[in-house]
Design a protein around this motif. Structure first.
Motif, PDB file in Angstrom:
ATOM      1  N   GLY A 115       0.822  -1.192   0.000  1.00 52.38           N
ATOM      2  CA  GLY A 115       0.000   0.000   0.000  1.00 52.38           C
ATOM      3  C   GLY A 115       0.853   1.237   0.000  1.00 52.38           C
TER       4      GLY A 115
ATOM      5  N   GLU B 175      -3.779   2.504   5.099  1.00 53.96           N
ATOM      6  CA  GLU B 175      -4.316   1.354   4.370  1.00 53.96           C
ATOM      7  C   GLU B 175      -4.176   0.056   5.159  1.00 53.96           C
ATOM      8  OE1 GLU B 175      -3.029   1.036   0.212  1.00 53.96           O
ATOM      9  OE2 GLU B 175      -2.717   3.198   0.299  1.00 53.96           O
TER      10      GLU B 175
ATOM     11  N   TYR C 297      -6.846  -2.142   9.470  1.00 55.53           N
ATOM     12  CA  TYR C 297      -7.974  -2.903   8.959  1.00 55.53           C
ATOM     13  C   TYR C 297      -9.147  -2.836   9.928  1.00 55.53           C
ATOM     14  CZ  TYR C 297      -4.469  -5.045   5.914  1.00 55.53           C
ATOM     15  OH  TYR C 297      -3.481  -5.260   5.007  1.00 55.53           O
TER      16      TYR C 297
END
Lengths: 326, 148, 372
Positions: free
Chosen positions: B130, B135, B138
């Protein structure tokens, strides 16, 4: 008279352009072969991305290198730093002028062809020394010093082995030497000289196992550590062109030059034989590079002084005696 | 150097060099062993331990997480955030936030072992790249819903 | 000319900074070399570029949470590091480990040792300028990583052993693949010997280079293949046996001169010995549980304990002081590479730069392990 001069001028210009073009083409072919063969020796596919089997990769690499910024280190000797790549490139273009690619395919057949080549190609050392010195980097300087010592010492056995051939042929002209091989190729007559020449040529071209000037694990990249972009690629071009030159000398002197089984291609048949032989030798050099570790500097020198030079001298002496008797 | 060793060394050395060339030539003729990664992919072992993932109970189809927070407490890196709230009329807490900060995760698997309800498991995801750190934060509840 | 950096150094000496980014320091080791031409007068290693406070981290978290850290010190052979730590906790807490778990630990540790030695083999040859052997040895190493990945779930920084056993049992597939691998690697050894061991250039580069005698090893505390290369059969697996190693029949290869060649040959033969251990362990593999019953919240009793294992590079020792809480009071880790690196200045004084690279490669240093 005037037209003859201008004809000659046009011929030389065309030849010069072709020779320089050939240097670039040769580097592209050799770069591709080197990477592909090393990959297969290491059991990986190598270049696969650009073009079928990565055949266009070197073209793209060349474009990338041209497009890159030429970084000059802050404390470098700037004029010399910029001069060195050019200086390394010039001496490898000049020998191609006298190399006979075929019976008629030759820019100039000088009477002193062999001497010319050897004289010009030893200029390369200067370029490496300048590059190493002007980079103002200790690693570069190490590489340059090693290169100078190595090239100068290995020139001696190289010349001695070539002299043995010259003694037989009585000429320095490249075509003359090839003409003398109409019966038998000289690597059969002079096997010791051939082996000595081959070994010395590894050292002359700074190829593994004698690649001390650019020994990666010791000196990062040796004399061209600080070069980027086109400066770096000129050194690479010079290295491959140098390989081509030493291999074509070996071909001319020991492997019968352009001689071979006649092909139905007219004047191009011999040229094909010539290139086959030269590239065969160059493939051998690649094969050797990807097999052996690197020698140490004092071992390299020992080998030169203890083995190569005595053997070459004895070989020369024997040749002289035999030539005199016959 | 002894005189008798002079020629012996030369010949033994030359022979060893030729043997070496033979080895590399043999390798040259053998097929390649590497995989052209983006074009070919190897089957990854089902035991691969990627980052963690919430899983559903195969019987009920619901995530069995009871928001005990064991995983967050066991984690050596403190990369798991679990929050839950007790809705009215329900016996146990329901999961509202389950976040994994993968930038910190060391993939040790202690959280999975500590979970009393087997609500988390390893994912098989290994193609992780990423451009930003965010990113890799999660939201595992969202990922569970996306998987359906 | 710049002034000499040290008042006592002769004017023609100069300093060469090798690393922290250099192709042959394999990581972030920096060596300041005082040079006289191409001769190294005084090499001084500079450490700490990869310092991650592993020992301090152990003091700040409950002891099970330190487990993933152990695999990240020596990333080339992580399982012996796992082994040392869990065995230490087991010794302190008095936990009996099932026999099957011990066998699994030995098998996987030895596989990991072979993987590490294959990595070193390639790296040493890379230092000497041969590019091809590393790719051949990686081909073999990859097989080990595949086998271990299937059982541990990761490829490099394993966190597989648990206090009281291992996290996952091995299956028939693992046994089968390991046996196939043993056969394959034995078939590859002659190829390595032909390509490398007999090569005249290689022999000339490593023979009589970097001689370390047994006395010097003792003075610096060097262990592992370095001291074995000097002719001392010191191996924790034999001299201070742990786990189930006494049940196996294996030899400790030793060298005679203590030069780089001896260290090379010792490691090369060790791979074969590890294969022998794995073979015997697979034959004798007992049935049973792979995990002991360990209380969920295990408090360590106050006191201290230490535990040594033979990691791929030498003796690895953990020393833990517990004050009775669930956080260790102090954890000291003695890593082999640190002592082995300390040999470098004495070993390499007066050497050529090329030999320094070869000698350093034969020590098999893993820098993150030194820096911790």
């Amino acid at each position: 008279m005037e037209t003859a001069v201008s004809h000659e001028l046009v011929r030389m210009v065309i030849a010069a352009v072709l020779v320089i073009a050939f240097v670039f083409l040769n580097a592209m072919i050799m770069g591709y072969l080197e990477r592909k063969i090393s990959a297969h020796i290491q059991r990986r596919p190598g270049l696969m991305e650009v073009g079928p089997h990565g055949i266009l990769q070197l073209l793209i690499d060349g474009l990338k290198l041209i497009g890159k910024q030429l970084i000059v280190p802050k404390d470098a000797d700037k004029p010399l730093f910029r001069l060195a790549p050019l200086l390394s490139f010039t001496p490898v273009v000049l020998p191609l002028i006298v190399i006979p690619f075929g019976p008629k395919l030759q820019v100039r057949d000088l009477d002193i062809g062999l001497v010319f080549i050897l004289a010009v190609s030893s200029l390369n050392v200067m370029a490496i020394l300048i590059a190493g010195w002007s980079s103002n980097n200790k690693y570069s300087l190490f590489g340059a010093m090693r290169s100078v010592a190595q090239n100068i010492s290995y020139e001696i056995p190289m010349l001695l082995s070539l002299l043995a051939v010259v003694m037989i042929t009585n000429t320095f002209s490249m075509q003359g030497i090839i003409a003398a091989q109409n019966k038998i190729w000289f690597f059969i007559v002079q096997p010791v000289a051939f082996l000595i020449y081959l070994t010395a040529s590894f050292a002359e071209t700074n190829r593994a196992p004698f690649d001390l000037p650019e020994a990666e694990s010791e000196l990062t990249a040796g004399y061209h550590t600080e070069y980027s972009g086109m400066g770096f690629s000129l050194f690479m071009l010079a290295e491959y062109a140098n390989m081509f030159v030493v291999c074509s000398i070996a071909t001319v002197l020991f492997l019968g030059g352009w001689r071979g089984i006649p092909l139905p291609l007219g004047d191009y048949g011999p040229a094909i034989w010539f290139f086959l032989k030269v590239y065969g030798l160059m493939l051998f050099m690649i094969w050797v590079r990807w097999t052996y570790p690197r020698t140490r500097f004092d071992q390299l020198m020992n080998f030169c002084w203890k083995y190569m030079i005595p053997f070459a001298l004895v070989n020369l002496l024997v040749t002289a005696v035999v030539v005199k008797l016959i | 150097m002894k005189n008798n060793g002079y020629f012996k060394e030369l010949f033994v050395g030359a022979k060893s060099l030729l043997v070496g060339l033979g080895v590399t030539f043999k390798a040259f003729t053998q097929p390649i062993v590497t995989v052209q990664y983006p074009r070919e992919k190897l089957e990854i072992t089902p035991n691969y331990r990627g980052h963690i993932e919430l899983v559903r109970d195969p019987e009920t189809g619901e995530c069995p997480c009871i928001v005990c927070g064991m995983c967050a407490r066991t984690c050596p890196c403190g990369c798991i955030t679990v929050k839950g709230e007790k809705k009215e009329g329900e016996k146990r807490k329901s999961l509202t936030v389950f976040q994994l900060d993968f930038t910190k995760c060391s993939l040790c698997g202690l959280c999975v072992e500590s979970c009393p309800k087997a609500a988390i498991d390893f994912s098989q995801d290994y193609n992780i790249a990423g451009f930003t750190r965010e990113e890799f934060h999660y939201d595992l509840i969202k990922r569970l819903e996306e998987r359906g | 000319m710049p002034e000499p950096c040290r008042p006592d150094s002769k004017p023609h000496r100069f300093f060469l900074n090798m690393g922290p980014q250099h192709p042959s320091t394999h990581g972030v080791l920096r060596v300041i070399l005082e040079m006289d031409g191409e001769y190294v007068v005084d090499p001084q290693p500079v450490l700490g570029y990869g310092h991650r406070m592993h020992e301090k981290m152990a003091e700040c978290r409950p002891w099970p949470q330190f487990l993933p850290n152990t695999g990240r010190m020596d990333y080339a052979a992580a399982l012996p590091y796992n082994h040392g730590y869990v065995a230490l906790i087991e010794r302190l807490a008095g936990i009996e480990v099932p026999l099957r778990a011990e066998y699994i630990r030995v098998i996987t540790s030895e596989l990991n040792r072979i993987a590490s030695h294959l990595l070193w083999f390639g790296a040493l040859l890379l230092d000497l300028g041969a590019f091809t052997p590393i790719l051949y040895s990686f081909d073999d190493r990859e097989q080990i990583l595949d086998i271990l990945e299937d059982i541990t779930g990761s490829r490099l920084t394993y966190c597989y052993f648990r206090v009281g056993g291992v996290s996952k049992d091995i299956d028939d597939k693992f046994v089968e693949r390991t046996r196939a691998f043993i056969k394959r690697l034995r078939g590859r050894f002659p190829m390595y010997e032909k390509l490398v061991n007999g090569n005249i250039i290689f022999i000339k580069r490593v023979e009589d280079i970097g001689i370390i005698d047994a006395d010097m090893c003792r003075r610096y505390g060097a262990t592992g293949p370095v001291i074995r290369g000097a002719g001392v059969p010191y191996d924790i697996r034999k001299s201070e046996p742990y786990s189930v190693y006494p049940e196996f029949d294996f030899e400790i290869p030793v060298g005679s001169k203590g030069d780089s060649m001896d260290r090379f040959l010792v490691r090369f033969q060790e791979m074969e010995q590890s294969l022998r251990i794995i073979e015997q362990a697979l034959d004798k593999l007992p049935e049973g549980p792979f995990m002991a019953k360990v209380p969920k919240k295990l408090k360590l009793p106050a006191g201290d304990a230490n535990f040594s294992v033979e990691a791929a590079r030498g003796e690895l020792a953990y020393y833990l002081i517990s004050d009775g809480s669930d956080v260790p009071y102090r954890l000291k880790i003695r890593v082999p590479s640190y002592s082995n690196l300390s040999l470098l200045p004495e070993m390499c004084r007066g050497m050529l730069l090329s030999d320094l690279v070869a000698a350093m490669g034969s020590l098999d240093l893993v820098i993150p392990e030194i820096d911790r």
